[in-house]
Design a protein around this motif. Structure first.
Motif, PDB file in Angstrom:
ATOM      1  N   ARG A 125       0.718  -1.175   0.016  1.00  0.00           N
ATOM      2  CA  ARG A 125       0.017   0.023   0.064  1.00  0.00           C
ATOM      3  C   ARG A 125       0.776   1.259   0.053  1.00  0.00           C
ATOM      4  NH1 ARG A 125      -4.696   0.114   4.449  1.00  0.00           N
ATOM      5  NH2 ARG A 125      -2.931   0.280   5.732  1.00  0.00           N
TER       6      ARG A 125
ATOM      7  N   TRP B 228       0.618   5.356   0.684  1.00  0.00           N
ATOM      8  CA  TRP B 228      -0.235   6.727   0.834  1.00  0.00           C
ATOM      9  C   TRP B 228       0.780   7.839   0.801  1.00  0.00           C
ATOM     10  CZ3 TRP B 228      -0.492  10.714   4.385  1.00  0.00           C
ATOM     11  CH2 TRP B 228      -1.943  11.154   4.353  1.00  0.00           C
TER      12      TRP B 228
ATOM     13  N   TYR C 112      -2.904  10.972  -2.182  1.00  0.00           N
ATOM     14  CA  TYR C 112      -2.852  10.045  -3.048  1.00  0.00           C
ATOM     15  C   TYR C 112      -2.962   8.530  -2.520  1.00  0.00           C
ATOM     16  CZ  TYR C 112      -1.963   6.823  -6.814  1.00  0.00           C
ATOM     17  OH  TYR C 112      -1.960   5.614  -7.932  1.00  0.00           O
ATOM     18  N   GLN C 113      -3.534   7.716  -2.669  1.00  0.00           N
ATOM     19  CA  GLN C 113      -3.270   6.212  -2.001  1.00  0.00           C
ATOM     20  C   GLN C 113      -3.624   5.279  -3.112  1.00  0.00           C
ATOM     21  OE1 GLN C 113      -5.633   5.541   1.441  1.00  0.00           O
ATOM     22  NE2 GLN C 113      -7.220   7.216   0.592  1.00  0.00           N
ATOM     23  N   CYS C 114      -3.066   4.055  -2.976  1.00  0.00           N
ATOM     24  CA  CYS C 114      -3.400   3.133  -3.771  1.00  0.00           C
ATOM     25  C   CYS C 114      -2.732   1.688  -3.107  1.00  0.00           C
ATOM     26  CB  CYS C 114      -2.678   3.132  -5.299  1.00  0.00           C
ATOM     27  SG  CYS C 114      -0.683   3.444  -5.146  1.00  0.00           S
ATOM     28  N   ARG C 115      -3.433   0.290  -3.815  1.00  0.00           N
ATOM     29  CA  ARG C 115      -2.643  -0.694  -3.394  1.00  0.00           C
ATOM     30  C   ARG C 115      -1.675  -0.961  -4.387  1.00  0.00           C
ATOM     31  NH1 ARG C 115      -4.684  -2.753   0.883  1.00  0.00           N
ATOM     32  NH2 ARG C 115      -6.833  -2.425   1.266  1.00  0.00           N
TER      33      ARG C 115
ATOM     34  N   GLU D 284       0.470  -2.944  -7.050  1.00  0.00           N
ATOM     35  CA  GLU D 284       0.054  -3.999  -8.019  1.00  0.00           C
ATOM     36  C   GLU D 284       1.145  -4.825  -7.959  1.00  0.00           C
ATOM     37  OE1 GLU D 284      -2.761  -4.923  -9.233  1.00  0.00           O
ATOM     38  OE2 GLU D 284      -3.659  -2.998  -8.183  1.00  0.00           O
TER      39      GLU D 284
END
Lengths: 245, 250
Positions: free
Chosen positions: A140, A142, A188-191, A193
């Protein structure tokens, strides 16, 4: 240029403006990172030179954000905004403890006192990277920021920084007097890949010579920029942090 | 040539003020003598430069200034070019006392000499600026050819900038009711007064970097506006002097 290699590879460099070096003054940028096994948190703050003692804002904000990134299980924009307001209380105490040199010329004293009333300001980029673990199937990322410090991300050879949008604005910053200025913090946040192959780079605007460079920059090249011999030293404080995993 | 070099201790900005101190500067504007309005606006511009030159508790000499008052002669009020730190140490500006005539050509001529001396050593610095403030027709030679020569002098950052602040009630066809919303004088803006039209020819285009600084200070000047201000009220005179100090700084 210094390199730290654990689960994350971090490279960092810091240089003061030639003016500050000449006058033996501290820089107004603040940078910190901490690696705790599979988690890396970091902050880069650029004190606003035209505000009162930008070094105070950048240091106070940087330390505050590092603590906050450590203490929160879940990171969110509203929680960050609350923290940014909360930090103004401590900052105001700190600002009150600073005094303007009574021996300074009257005009300078008046201007400094006016600036002190307006507060100290800093731009910032901060964030946390969590690698996949037994409890997290995917990593993750963040990130949060206000201001025009650069934040860039690569996956493999491809720069994917446009995912952050056109949201890096000079008028946005944190103020010791009023918290976020010019708008709310950008998040901005994301898993993640992929488990690896990422390169996250951030630097203050004093290193804007890096803007066109997309390839990984060798340590000695970063050092050349920091030395800035072509301009007789750095024109502004410069800080650089790159995290690879 | 884009006026983006920042004023710093190593690359300070040079500003030369040419201040008309002819007898008409005794006339009133908003219950004050014109000369007093100018003195206050110039003092405010100096304060703004001090504001933009402090880092930490220290004043870095990011600006170098000369102030030439002129009547039938030219008076160098600071005794040469002084750093903003030296001016702050003095505390206040020398008095401006109105005299008789208004020979602006002599003042521009002296500014030209200063620039000829300074420019060779200013190749890394912001483009110098000459800020001329007057309230009437020049009584001496035509200053325009000299102003044109000055405007053709250059450093890598750009040509020398010439700004004119013209204190007059008869300059614009429409009164400027909201100075902060005013778009400025554009090359095709009609001016009522012949002398104003001459000053317009002697005014540089406002560089975008300066305009951005003024927009940050909440003035809405249009792209392409000229560095010419009609001093119909004290606020416009003040904007004019603030414009002179809008060199980019970090």
């Amino acid at each position: 240029m210094t390199r730290v290699e654990e689960q994350f590879i971090c490279r960092y460099a810091y240089g003061r403006a030639a003016e500050s070096v000449m006058m033996s003054e501290r820089g107004q940028d603040f940078m910190a990172f901490a690696i705790d096994r599979d988690v890396c948190r970091f902050v880069l703050c650029d004190g606003v030179g035209l505000s009162y003692r930008g070094d105070v804002a950048s240091q106070l904000l940087g330390r505050g954000l590092m603590g906050w990134l450590h203490s929160q299980d879940e990171l969110s924009q509203p929680a960050l905004e609350r923290k940014l307001f909360e930090l103004t209380q401590e900052a105001e105490r700190e600002m009150r403890s600073l005094s303007v040199d009574a021996k300074a010329p009257k005009l300078l004293r008046e201007v400094l006192e006016e600036k002190q009333r307006m507060g100290s300001e800093a731009m910032y980029v901060c964030g946390r990277i969590e690698l996949p673990s037994r409890f997290r199937r995917k990593g993750r990322l963040w990130l949060a920021w206000q201001g025009d410090s650069r934040l860039r991300l690569w996956q493999g050879q491809h720069e994917i920084s446009p995912i952050f949008g056109d949201r890096f604005r000079t008028a946005e910053r944190w103020s010791s007097k009023s918290g976020p200025v010019g708008g709310k913090p950008h998040v901005y946040q994301c898993r993640l890949e992929h488990d690896s192959g990422y390169r996250l780079q951030m630097y203050s605007d004093g290193l804007n010579d890096l803007d066109p460079m997309k390839e990984p920059i060798p340590d000695d090249q970063v050092q050349v920029l920091m030395n800035a011999l072509h301009t007789g030293g750095l024109e502004d404080d410069a800080s650089f942090l790159e995290i690879m995993w | 040539m884009n006026y983006t070099i920042q004023a710093s201790q190593r690359t300070p900005a040079l500003i030369i003020y040419l201040i008309d101190i002819s007898a008409s500067m005794n006339m009133l504007m908003e219950d004050k003598r014109r000369i007093d309005v100018v003195y206050e606006a110039l003092s405010l511009a100096i304060r703004q430069m001090v504001f933009r030159s402090t880092k930490g508790n220290r004043l870095t000499p990011r600006y170098r200034i000369a102030i030439l008052a002129y009547s039938d002669d030219v008076y160098d009020l600071l005794g040469g070019i002084k750093g903003i730190d030296e001016i702050a140490a003095i505390g206040s500006l020398p008095d401006l006392t109105p005299k008789r005539f208004s020979d602006s050509a002599k003042a521009f001529s002296q500014a030209e000499k200063i620039l000829q001396m300074e420019i060779p050593n200013m190749q890394d610095c912001p483009a110098p600026l000459v800020c001329h403030m007057t309230d009437g027709v020049s009584t001496g030679e035509d200053p325009e050819p000299i102003a044109r020569r000055i405007m053709s002098m250059s450093v890598p950052d750009g040509n020398v900038l010439v700004e004119n602040i013209f204190i007059s009630d008869h300059l614009m066809s429409q009164p400027i009711t909201e100075p902060r919303r005013w778009k400025g004088i554009l090359p095709d803006t009609p001016l009522e007064d012949e002398h104003a039209r001459k000053l317009k020819m002697m005014s540089s285009a406002l560089p975008e970097s300066y305009r951005e600084m003024l927009v940050e200070a909440d003035y809405q000047l249009s792209p392409g506006a000229l560095m010419m201000l009609p001093g119909t009220c004290s606020e416009l005179v003040s904007i004019g002097f603030q414009m002179s100090a809008a060199t980019p700084v970090r």
